[in-house]
Design a protein around this motif. Structure first.
Motif, PDB file in Angstrom:
ATOM      1  N   SER A 111     -83.288  -3.485  35.650  1.00 24.43           N
ATOM      2  CA  SER A 111     -83.799  -4.085  34.403  1.00 24.43           C
ATOM      3  C   SER A 111     -85.223  -4.596  34.562  1.00 24.43           C
ATOM      4  CB  SER A 111     -82.890  -5.225  33.932  1.00 24.43           C
ATOM      5  OG  SER A 111     -82.969  -6.333  34.813  1.00 24.43           O
ATOM      6  N   MET A 159     -87.595  -2.267  33.040  1.00 22.37           N
ATOM      7  CA  MET A 159     -87.308  -1.850  31.665  1.00 22.37           C
ATOM      8  C   MET A 159     -88.102  -2.667  30.649  1.00 22.37           C
ATOM      9  SD  MET A 159     -83.161  -1.303  31.982  1.00 22.37           S
ATOM     10  CE  MET A 159     -82.852  -0.524  30.396  1.00 22.37           C
ATOM     11  N   LYS A 160     -88.193  -2.104  29.459  1.00 19.47           N
ATOM     12  CA  LYS A 160     -88.785  -2.813  28.323  1.00 19.47           C
ATOM     13  C   LYS A 160     -87.665  -3.483  27.516  1.00 19.47           C
ATOM     14  CE  LYS A 160     -92.287   0.786  27.788  1.00 19.47           C
ATOM     15  NZ  LYS A 160     -92.892   1.774  26.859  1.00 19.47           N
ATOM     16  N   GLY A 161     -88.019  -4.528  26.806  1.00 21.28           N
ATOM     17  CA  GLY A 161     -87.046  -5.196  25.950  1.00 21.28           C
ATOM     18  C   GLY A 161     -86.386  -4.245  24.970  1.00 21.28           C
ATOM     19  N   SER A 162     -87.173  -3.365  24.417  1.00 19.06           N
ATOM     20  CA  SER A 162     -86.623  -2.455  23.407  1.00 19.06           C
ATOM     21  C   SER A 162     -85.627  -1.469  24.012  1.00 19.06           C
ATOM     22  CB  SER A 162     -87.753  -1.700  22.702  1.00 19.06           C
ATOM     23  OG  SER A 162     -88.501  -0.972  23.668  1.00 19.06           O
ATOM     24  N   HIS A 186     -83.788  -2.295  26.873  1.00 18.25           N
ATOM     25  CA  HIS A 186     -82.701  -3.071  27.487  1.00 18.25           C
ATOM     26  C   HIS A 186     -81.812  -3.750  26.452  1.00 18.25           C
ATOM     27  CE1 HIS A 186     -80.774  -6.408  29.713  1.00 18.25           C
ATOM     28  NE2 HIS A 186     -80.822  -5.572  30.740  1.00 18.25           N
ATOM     29  N   ASN A 187     -82.388  -4.149  25.338  1.00 24.61           N
ATOM     30  CA  ASN A 187     -81.610  -4.904  24.345  1.00 24.61           C
ATOM     31  C   ASN A 187     -80.397  -4.124  23.840  1.00 24.61           C
ATOM     32  OD1 ASN A 187     -83.239  -7.106  24.493  1.00 24.61           O
ATOM     33  ND2 ASN A 187     -84.217  -6.857  22.488  1.00 24.61           N
ATOM     34  N   ASP A 188     -79.306  -4.835  23.683  1.00 25.22           N
ATOM     35  CA  ASP A 188     -78.095  -4.272  23.081  1.00 25.22           C
ATOM     36  C   ASP A 188     -77.995  -4.789  21.647  1.00 25.22           C
ATOM     37  OD1 ASP A 188     -77.081  -3.170  25.609  1.00 25.22           O
ATOM     38  OD2 ASP A 188     -76.635  -5.246  26.171  1.00 25.22           O
ATOM     39  N   ALA A 189     -78.161  -3.881  20.697  1.00 24.18           N
ATOM     40  CA  ALA A 189     -78.012  -4.291  19.297  1.00 24.18           C
ATOM     41  C   ALA A 189     -76.560  -4.685  19.038  1.00 24.18           C
ATOM     42  CB  ALA A 189     -78.424  -3.150  18.376  1.00 24.18           C
ATOM     43  N   ASN A 221     -75.942  -2.901  28.165  1.00 26.55           N
ATOM     44  CA  ASN A 221     -76.878  -3.075  29.276  1.00 26.55           C
ATOM     45  C   ASN A 221     -76.754  -4.467  29.896  1.00 26.55           C
ATOM     46  OD1 ASN A 221     -78.064  -0.532  29.147  1.00 26.55           O
ATOM     47  ND2 ASN A 221     -79.511  -1.189  27.547  1.00 26.55           N
ATOM     48  N   ALA A 222     -76.308  -5.399  29.082  1.00 25.75           N
ATOM     49  CA  ALA A 222     -76.209  -6.785  29.548  1.00 25.75           C
ATOM     50  C   ALA A 222     -75.145  -6.943  30.621  1.00 25.75           C
ATOM     51  CB  ALA A 222     -75.894  -7.702  28.378  1.00 25.75           C
ATOM     52  N   SER A 249     -79.107  -8.928  22.274  1.00 27.15           N
ATOM     53  CA  SER A 249     -79.143  -9.486  23.634  1.00 27.15           C
ATOM     54  C   SER A 249     -79.556 -10.947  23.689  1.00 27.15           C
ATOM     55  CB  SER A 249     -80.046  -8.646  24.554  1.00 27.15           C
ATOM     56  OG  SER A 249     -79.411  -7.418  24.825  1.00 27.15           O
ATOM     57  N   SER A 260     -91.523  -6.141  25.427  1.00 29.31           N
ATOM     58  CA  SER A 260     -91.528  -7.107  26.527  1.00 29.31           C
ATOM     59  C   SER A 260     -91.199  -6.375  27.813  1.00 29.31           C
ATOM     60  CB  SER A 260     -90.514  -8.217  26.264  1.00 29.31           C
ATOM     61  OG  SER A 260     -89.197  -7.693  26.278  1.00 29.31           O
TER      62      SER A 260
END
Lengths: 361, 361, 361, 361
Positions: free
Chosen positions: A254, A257-260, A262-265, A279-280, B105, B205
């Motif tokens: 991670s 990675m970028k936030g976009s 890595h983020n899980d909607a 991903n979390a 997230s 990010s």
């Protein structure tokens, strides 16, 4: 001092040295009223035992569990569960030639620094034999967690330079024990065997990685800000012999990675709001989301190798060392049940902390 | 419940939400008789503050510490050290548009699952603002450890896809604050800046890694088998917001090593027996060897990004989300003092546990 | 849950039920390097055993200790000290007629309320048999404290309506075991015997008081504001079966005193400042003054009596009850070593907390 | 070290010295979702404040509570509840003449022995002013317990040689605050007043006893064998300034009773099996029976008296001492809310331990 207890509401206290008469544990805070299948505890111990593959130690450690407290009529009573595992096959004489020399990267050195009297035989308290206690205690917890449909499944995802590059979602984790090295992909398991053949031929040892998945945990488990689920889980894993690292979810990956990415909607699924991806690794803010928790535990190669090594004796004189005895080429496959056990202890303790497992079943 | 205290003999209890009137902490078990330089505590807080680089949040958080207990005549009394940090620049209205939507997230989801009433503004208790409390407490511990010639130095070793490929032995860790992103190699720091320029332009990010070195710890610190040094240290690191992994010594890399490569032989040096190399990262069997402890902490990219995201609102209806407010592109440089602080708390607590720091200085 | 561990830095974890195969304990945090005289541990157990006087239970409980961890070459290693005491003379059939009736003031009732499954035989976990574990653990601590010239001496100061009205300063506490009821005044001991003859003839039981003195503790032990010496000591005493009260120094008597009577002036003695009198019982503000700590522990009469009693069965139907079996007329003399043991655990733990007992002897 | 936290699942951490800028506390583990009436917390503090009767100190300590964490929209959030109480009326100069002399039976002596630097003014950390923190925290817990119909009511049952010889069953405990000395029997309260008039005229002080009743606790609370209800409760009481003894149920009186007198038979009542009498004080085997818990707490006379005393200065030279300042003749009436608060903390913590109070209300 006093570092031999783990857990807050469900606590394991461990005792015993590798060459004493026995090892054992006390599991306090276990709910009453649970039917306990002792054979399953024994089965868990057998999974950890040496002598299962050609790459483990050929020592025979039958590891027979005897429960002496906390079970009545095959059911837990709420009293502390205490159990003993006798040491029956220790060859203390194997260690005589090691008494006066410091083995490279062996904890005998730091034990000597810390304690004025230690049992040097077989590593004493620092021996990985102590992990049998964890496996037994964890097996009680796994029976408890099973009532809540929580399962914990570990597998070998790397040995030396051979790694498994598949998500756990594409593996049959129930079949792990069908593979000689507990890597549930036939081809990778085969590559690992070949790798270990080489290592064994060199009288060397290999590190590796155990991956593990906890499924079925409800959302809301974990106690911010310091007793986050991952803190308690990570501490449990890092307390295992030879462990050098822990990560969960995308982990070290991670960092790049970028936030976009890595983020899980979130999405609505089966009438509930849940993360659409994971991903979390099942944890946000230290609290379970209800998705799988997956994590990795890195093991260094065991320090006891047959290859000749340069070191010093306890007077500081240079010494050459060839360690005989009956050591593992790679302990990683045998570490799978240990990782699972520590995960079970963690999950059960934090479920109790969150008020989700009750005093009586 | 009750997860807001960390430590055994030296314990930090943290309180406060990001948009309440203040945050603060109580550090209990700190020895009496130590001269405390409050300015150094303030300096540590300033290092964590946003607004230091173009990649951090432009929020101004002056973070002025007020010590209200445990210091008399500029000297610790043995009473608990309590301190307050007022929240003076919170824009709660920034969060109004986020009240009804689940940010991908973000821990607001799990806090809602766990607690029936939460302060949604600015993350409430889950906010990284809480780490200011850790930095202040850690700064007290660093003054204590300095008496024993123990130092703790962190630095940024990776941001996104840019990583620093040098051992800490070849870096000047005292110069870290001279680099915009706290990566003490001019060229790598420059590459990281370029990388973050791109990320910022995308309203995205980035994750990263903080590496850290504890020097000067004597041999014999750490309490097997469960309170091994690395367990306590790892738990402390994993309790930091956004942390996804921890390793020490050769860490995950050790999984692909052979015993003969990884082992550190012993030698006689300056009249003492010590490891000749330090692949172990200063720890054997969970106890310090007397060599440096070095470790890595992996941070995910912060979840709050300006880029448009798909998610759902609290009723489960699909929603598009653009997070305004004043967020960090990359919190990793600001995390350096947080990592150092948690390391200082751990080292001081375990020194006391080992009987090596006394009740009175 | 999880209430079977006592202590912070030196921790006893207890396990076992009265009619299981064994009871035992794990004492964690005990310093390494202390020569252990196992016979003294055994002697302490023998002092607690039933069958010593005509007023104790005629049961034979040999209570042979087996140490299975933490001692090597007759010396402590710093590993947890674990010990087992087999249950060899339990007559479970004695309890068959009690299975379905609630004995007045017996904990079987509350265990049934709390736990969904309990071992009813002989009180299970609630049995005073568990105190053997405390005595063994305390005996290890007494050997440790002896190194620091700290001694702990208990005696019987009241049985039923017969009480000893002398200060401990005028008694020979070393001679306690020469008296049948452990009251070290011949005439009072004789009166107590006569009193118990009557009680026994009535098939009844009697309460009493154990007084105890801790000598030799240095000034400065005890951790305000919650872990005051008396808090930790009182909790330890109140955890003993049948204990109903605890006081120290002038105790309840101080409630009727004036400040001018109760205050202990300071004086210069042997070059040091010390209290000239010791109404305080060796503690000010929860911290030892260096003077003797003296305290009292009140025991209720044991609930199991031969006299016929009215009660109800587990369905709530009225029942008449005559308890057979082999019970004590008065457990107070046998409680003396239990009180001493809990005092020893407390004193050793708080000495370690205060940094006055070290990791290695 | 680190003795300023009490509780396991619900934990109070206390801070502040009597002459610092403020005192305060952090209550961690408090469930979320409870409506909090801050005025009731303030009312509880006012009950403890000096200046309420002619026998208390004439000092004015307004003790205004400020809650800075854990409450949002007048409701608990599950985050730690932190509160501050400013010190606004301290006259540090009152203590100048005491700086160099040891006051008989005052904790300044032991604090000097334990800590190398202390704040001598007004007792610093050892001051009973710290009990305001307990009262505030307890008042939160009382609001929580009220939801479960659990009430806690204390009263003064003895002052000096005047004692109340009635069972609490025959008193109106709701009317306690109508009596000047909180003894809810008009005639006894009057006798106590007369007694204190004498004591005051002599510039002396008086001890006394607070009795307290916890009603409404369900059966099954308390964690054997070490965290028995009475152990945890007794420790809490013994941690209060000036407390010298604790007993519950028949307490010390039970020592002179026979089993046949003391035993509580069981009966069927309202369809449930319960003890027919309550000599046990609501506890068997450390677990609640469902009946009232009643207990007594003995207080010594405060050590600070106006009468001239002989002692020594810090060099050991004889000194005459007359303590001026504004001290209490008898703190026992003001101790009633402190005893209630510690009982509330204990009851709430053990209810949570038993799984009977949940994470969310």
């Amino acid at each position: 001092m006093a570092g031999n207890t783990i857990g807050k509401m469900l606590r394991l206290t461990s005792f015993g040295e590798s060459h004493g008469s026995m090892i054992g544990g006390v599991l306090d805070g276990f709910p009453s009223g649970l039917n306990i299948d002792i054979q399953k505890i024994q089965d868990a111990l057998n999974r950890r035992s040496p002598g299962q593959s050609t790459f483990g130690s050929p020592r025979k450690e039958p590891d027979v569990i005897e429960v002496v407290s906390g079970i009545y009529d095959n059911m837990s009573t709420g009293a502390p569960i205490a159990f003993l595992i006798k040491n029956v096959n220790q060859k203390s004489s194997d260690y005589d030639h090691l008494k006066d020399v410091y083995r490279p990267s062996h904890a005998a050195f730091t034990y000597d620094k810390k304690y004025s009297n230690t049992d040097h035989r077989g590593g004493g308290r620092s021996s990985a034999r102590e992990t049998a206690v964890r496996v037994a205690a964890g097996a009680f917890c796994q029976q408890l967690l099973a009532l809540y449909n929580i399962s914990i499944m570990g597998y070998v995802s790397q040995i030396g330079t051979v790694s498994l590059n598949m998500s756990y979602n594409n593996l049959d984790l129930n079949s792990v024990d069908n593979y000689s090295l507990r890597c549930p992909d036939a081809e990778t398991n085969r590559q690992m065997e070949l790798y270990l053949d080489e290592i064994k031929a060199e009288s060397d040892s290999s590190g590796g990685i155990v991956s593990c998945v906890i499924s079925g945990l409800p959302a809301g488990v974990g106690e911010p800000v310091y007793d986050r689920f991952q803190s308690v889980l990570g501490a449990a894993m890092l307390s295992i012999n030879a462990v050098k690292g822990f990560d969960y979810g995308m982990g070290f990956q991670s960092a790049s990675m970028k936030g976009s990415e890595h983020n899980d909607a979130f999405e609505r699924r089966d009438g509930m709001i849940s993360p659409a991806s994971n991903n979390a690794g099942g944890l946000l803010g230290g609290i379970t989301t209800g998705e799988d928790i997956y994590f990795r535990v890195a093991f260094k190669p065991v320090s006891s190798i047959g290859k000749m090594q340069q070191t010093v004796d306890k007077e500081g004189n240079p010494a050459e060392l060839v360690i005989g005895g009956r050591h593992d080429v790679c302990i990683v496959p045998r570490a799978v049940p240990v990782v699972e056990a520590m995960a079970a202890l963690t999950a059960a303790d934090l479920m109790i902390m969150a008020g989700m497992i009750h005093t009586n079943i």
